[in-house]
Each structure stands twice: as C-alpha cells, then as structure tokens.
Design an enzyme around this catalytic site. Structure first.
Site, short mmCIF file in Angstrom:
data_model
loop_
_atom_site.label_atom_id
_atom_site.label_comp_id
_atom_site.label_asym_id
_atom_site.label_seq_id
_atom_site.Cartn_x
_atom_site.Cartn_y
_atom_site.Cartn_z
N GLY A 52 0.87 -1.17 0.00
CA GLY A 52 0.00 0.00 0.00
C GLY A 52 0.91 1.21 0.00
N SER A 53 0.35 2.42 0.06
CA SER A 53 1.21 3.61 0.00
C SER A 53 2.17 3.65 1.18
CB SER A 53 0.35 4.88 -0.03
OG SER A 53 -0.58 4.83 1.05
N GLU B 67 3.91 1.39 2.30
CA GLU B 67 5.05 0.48 2.10
C GLU B 67 5.97 0.97 0.98
OE1 GLU B 67 1.73 -0.69 2.37
OE2 GLU B 67 2.27 -0.80 4.50
N GLU C 119 -3.60 -10.80 1.63
CA GLU C 119 -2.51 -10.96 2.60
C GLU C 119 -2.50 -12.33 3.31
OE1 GLU C 119 -4.43 -8.36 2.26
OE2 GLU C 119 -3.17 -6.58 2.06
N HIS D 79 0.37 -4.31 4.32
CA HIS D 79 -0.13 -2.94 4.30
C HIS D 79 -0.88 -2.61 5.60
CE1 HIS D 79 -1.75 0.82 3.16
NE2 HIS D 79 -2.99 0.39 3.09
N HIS E 60 -8.07 -32.37 19.70
CA HIS E 60 -8.95 -31.57 18.83
C HIS E 60 -10.40 -31.95 19.13
CE1 HIS E 60 -9.78 -30.18 14.39
NE2 HIS E 60 -10.74 -29.86 15.20
N GLY F 248 -4.82 -25.57 11.98
CA GLY F 248 -6.06 -25.92 11.28
C GLY F 248 -6.72 -24.73 10.62
#
Ligand SMILES: Cc1ncc(Cn2c(C)c(CCOP(=O)(O)OP(=O)(O)O)sc2=O)c(N)n1
Ligand SMILES: [Ca+2]
Length: 526
Positions: free
Chosen positions: A25-26, A28, A47, A70, A281, A401
């Site tokens: 993004g700007s 970065e 992302e 970002h 689990h 998971g």
C-alpha cells in the site's frame, strides 16, 4: 546511500533474507523504493496468501523469511494465516507499513492504531520503534526473536517517514553481530531416561513436527531401531517426522483424550519428542494415560513443557535429545514390530474416486522425493495409509487448522525447494480461502501440482456435526464449484478427472512441465 532503508536491506542481506513476500500500500512504497536487484518480491493478491506463501517458504527453508504487509488492513487479512505460523514455529519477520509519524496522532487514513497490539497473541514479539534511528536495531531484534528457540513469527510496524532518515555510526555494530544457541542436554540428563527406556517392557515413540523441522528424522529412526519400538506421529500432525514405510511406523494418533489413551494401552514408557502433550482436537474426555504409564517429553518449547497436563519434560534441542538417547542407550537393536498391514481398497464408483484410491495412485505416480502440502480435512486416514514419505520436508499441514494455508504454502514450499516437486492435496472447501495463490504460482512459474479433492461438502465438519449432534447445521455444502474455470481465470492450466485413468493422464501431463503450475480437479467420494 546512507538512508535507513539502504542499511536495512544490508542487514536483511546479511541474514540471507533476500526473498520478500508482500502486498503493498502507499505506507510500504518508501520501503520498496530503489528495490535492490539481488532481492525478489513475491506478490500475493490477498494478505492471507502472502502469509501462507511465506510460511511454506520459511518452514521448508528453515530460514527467517520477510513479509511486508499494508498497515492494519493487511495485517488483519493475514491473521488467520498467522494462527498456523505461530503454532508451526515459523521464523517469519512480518513488517507492516505505518502512516508517517507526524500524521499518526490525528489518526490520518492508514494509521495502524496501537499497531504492536494488533497481531497479539499470534506473534512471539511485536514492536513499533519509538524513533527512526531504532528501526535497524528493531529489525535485527525481530530476526533473532523469530529464529531463536522457540522460533516463531515476529511483527514490526514501521512509519514510512523513517526510511529516508540518515543512519548513524552506531548502527554498523548490527552488521557484525552473531547470535548462537548453546549445546543440548548434558549426558547425565539423558542417562536415567535411557535406562528407563532400555528396561521398559513395551516402549512407544510419539514424534511431532519439531523432529522434522530440526531434520531429526534419521535420529528418530535410529532410536526406534535401537528400542524396537512402534512409532506414532503426534496428533494434529503438521509435518511428517518419520518415514512412513518403516516397519515401526503405525500412523497418526487420533485427536481425543479417550482415543489416545486406547492407543497407549499396554505401553509402560512413552517417549514424546517434538510435539506438545497432546494437541487434542475432538472433545472425548477420559483418563489421559493407562495406569502406570510414564511419559518422557522432549520439547524445544518451554511453554509446551509448562502447560502439559502430565509427563516428565526435558526442554532441549529435540535433535540433540534424540541423538543423545541413542548414544546413551548404546543398544545393538531389537526386533522391530511387524509393519501395519496395507488397507484393502474397494473399486471406485462411476464418476468419482475414493480418496484411498486417489492417494494410492498418487503414491505410485509421484517422484520419491515429492513434498506434499495437504489441506483436505476429511481424508487424513486415507492419506497416511497410502502415501509413502521418507525424507524430511515431505509433508506440511496447517498447524492451527486455519484453512487457506494449503494453496499458498505449496507455492512457498516449492519456491524454497526447486529441486523437489510439490503436490498440494486440497479440499474443495479449503481451496477457496487462499485461491488467489494460483495467480502467484502462474506469475512466478512455480510448478506446483494442485490436486483439488471435490466432494462438494465440508467433509470434516460433517464428521464433527454428527459427533456434536448438529447434523442439521446449515452451511456444510459447497456445490457447483468449477476449479478448472477458476484456475484458468488465474492463469493456471487445469483438467478435471472423474476416474483413475484420467487422473493418471493429467498427472503425467503436469509432471512433464517443470516451469508452470497445473491444477487437477478430482471428483471424490465422501
Ligand atoms: C479459516 C477457517 N475457516 C473455517 C474452518 C472450519 N473448517 C472447515 C470449513 C472445514 C471443511 C474443509 O472442507 P474441505 O472441502 O477443504 O475438506 P474435506 O471435505 O476433506 O473436509 S474443516 C474446518 O475446521 C477452518 N478450520 N478454518
Ligand atoms: Ca470437501
């Protein structure tokens, strides 16, 4: 160039971190400006995919790996993938661009408010430097925090106004630093355990992901051979720590207290290495252990040792712990258990393949040094009963998971191991969480073979629904998905298979090309 940006790239170069996974993004762009020609930037379109690719790359390479996201929006999209990276102890350095320092107070657009709090508790260390001159030291700390025991993701939020600030002479010390981890267990610490194991009537080994991460698979084989002990993979398996064609190999332990207890019956000493005790689990309560059973637990993670509900723990390098036990035992080797008998296969119905048959065929067609990334959650038994894996780095599954790992991680694993082919076995439900990874695979010519198991449902949830008396839950079916059309839309060649013959033809076609990905959508039974 005496900017903090140029110095930071020098620091990354020192640690071999020249592959970066990101979505910009700007905030970065001032970091990415004048991008050095010896670095490569792997773009992910969302992302979660960026983080998943980086996770696969870090796990397969074992190296600290740089992620650039970002601000808050990018970090938020990546949090699901961070759940896996945290539990797989993945050495990621996650950086996020922050608004310019002078605009943060008024919360201008793209301000990452309370940035260092945002990723917690899914990172090991999180920080936003109080001034530009601390950015290089903070980056150095993030790299060492990510790689020192217990490895894990770290997070740095960096205001974009910092990158063009000037360095100072003090920073040069960072380029000279070295950080080493001390030796493993003292022989005396293993002597007692070796005696206990040697005198055990029926010892058992349970091995976890740290064994594979530390390349201690062969040490585990030596220990199993010395003791003549059966070997189980620890439950909720995210890696393969032991060759599955070894006669002592039994499979993967189930995921509930009651069922694990049943599998431990008859064993008086159980050595657990490189796994928490245990990663349950399914909630089937019961007694943890058979009466009189002793659990010896080797782990590199003090927090696993601290939270375990039973067992005698030794916190040390798992590789040095296993190798130390082999030396202390000094046994010539006892008779090995008989191998687990092959499961009977039943013929496929018209128009679909049983997962067991698909994996049996895949095992025959894939090269010996294939590496699998799996995220098809209702086919664990089918996979582990049919697939032979003999080398480290042969299997990766999302460690928490968190779905959306499979497709991206397969791209990252293949980038880290160009000398091996990667096959991703992904469910038709899971595939959607990280589907844009197909675009990155095509763009960077990453020759992953994506095998989508299309059973039209969230199969694993159907299993849980009956266990939890929730069979009538909505939202358990995923019909009418055409992964060939989706793949072509992202630039990936694809084909559909409804039987073994077509699958074999398409897989051979995929194997024949080693510079671009291929997707095979296989209709499977549930
Ligand atoms: C990010 C995320 N969302 C939802 C789930 C819940 N979930 C879901 C939705 C599963 C079904 C996956 O279906 P699949 O088609 O990928 O594989 P199977 O049909 O073999 O189960 S398994 C599971 O735990 C999850 N684990 N992670
Ligand atoms: Ca499915």
């Amino acid at each position: 160039d005496t900017s903090i940006r140029a110095f930071t790239y020098e620091l990354l170069r020192k640690y071999g971190m020249t592959t970066m996974f990101g979505n910009p993004g700007s905030n970065e762009l001032p970091f990415l400006k004048n991008f050095p020609s010896d670095f490569r930037y792997i773009l992910g379109l969302q992302e979660g995919v960026v983080m998943g690719m980086a996770d696969g790359y870090a796990l397969a390479s074992g190296q600290p790996t740089l992620v650039n996201l970002h601000a808050a929006a990018g970090t938020g999209n990546a949090m699901g993938a961070l759940t896996n990276a945290y539990y797989s102890q993945s050495p990621l350095v996650v950086t996020a661009g922050q608004q310019a320092r002078n605009l943060m107070g008024v919360e201008a657009m793209l301000t990452n408010v309370d940035a260092a709090q945002l990723p917690l508790p899914l990172v090991k260390w999180s920080f936003e430097p109080a001034e530009a001159s601390d950015v290089p030291r903070a980056m150095s700390q993030a790299i060492h925090e990510a790689t020192l025991p217990t490895p894990g993701p770290t997070y740095l939020s960096i205001p974009y106004s910092d990158w063009d600030e000037e360095t100072d002479a003090n920073m040069d010390h960072l380029l000279q630093r070295t950080v080493e981890v001390g030796a493993g267990p003292h022989p005396d610490q293993l002597k007692d355990w070796a005696d206990v194991l040697a005198q055990a009537d029926n010892p058992l080994l349970v091995l976890g992901p740290e064994v594979d991460a530390q390349r201690a698979n062969s040490d585990a084989v030596e220990l199993a051979n010395a003791l003549g002990a059966p070997v189980w993979v620890a439950p909720s398996e995210s890696r393969c720590p032991f060759p599955t064609n070894h006669p002592a190999f039994r499979g993967v332990l189930p995921i509930s207290i009651r069922e694990i207890h049943e599998h431990l019956e008859g064993h008086d000493v159980i050595l657990v290495a490189g796994a928490p005790v245990f990663r349950y689990h399914k909630n089937l309560p019961g007694d943890y252990l058979p009466a009189g059973a002793r659990v010896l637990h080797i782990t590199g993670d003090p927090r696993q040792a601290a939270r375990a509900p039973f067992g005698e723990a030794l916190v040390t390098s798992v590789k040095q712990g296993l190798a130390g036990l082999v030396d202390a035992l000094n046994l010539s080797g006892r008779a090995l258990p008989e191998p687990v008998p092959q499961t009977e296969l039943s013929p496929d119905p018209p128009g679909a393949m049983h997962p067991e048959n698909l994996f049996h065929l895949l095992n025959r067609l894939a090269p010996d040094n294939v590496s699998y990334v799996k995220e098809a959650t209702a086919t664990k038994e089918a996979f582990w009963s049919q697939i032979h894996m003999t080398q480290p780095n042969s299997y990766f599954f999302p460690a928490a998971g968190g779905l959306g790992f499979g497709l991206p991680a397969a791209v990252g694993v293949q980038l880290a191991m160009p000398e091996r082919r990667v096959v991703a076995a992904i469910g038709d439900g899971s595939a959607n969480y990280g589907i844009t990874a197909l675009w990155s695979a095509a763009q960077y010519q990453v020759p992953v073979i994506f095998v989508i198991l299309k059973n039209g449902t969230y199969g694993a949830l159907r299993g849980f629904a009956s266990l939890l008396g929730a069979e009538d839950s909505p939202g358990l079916d995923v019909p009418d998905l055409d992964f060939c059309a989706i793949a072509k839309g992202y630039g990936v060649e694809a084909g559909a298979a409804h039987n073994a013959e077509t699958f074999e033809y398409l897989f051979q076609q995929a194997m024949a090309q080693n510079n671009r990905p291929f997707l095979i959508e296989v209709s499977t039974t549930f």
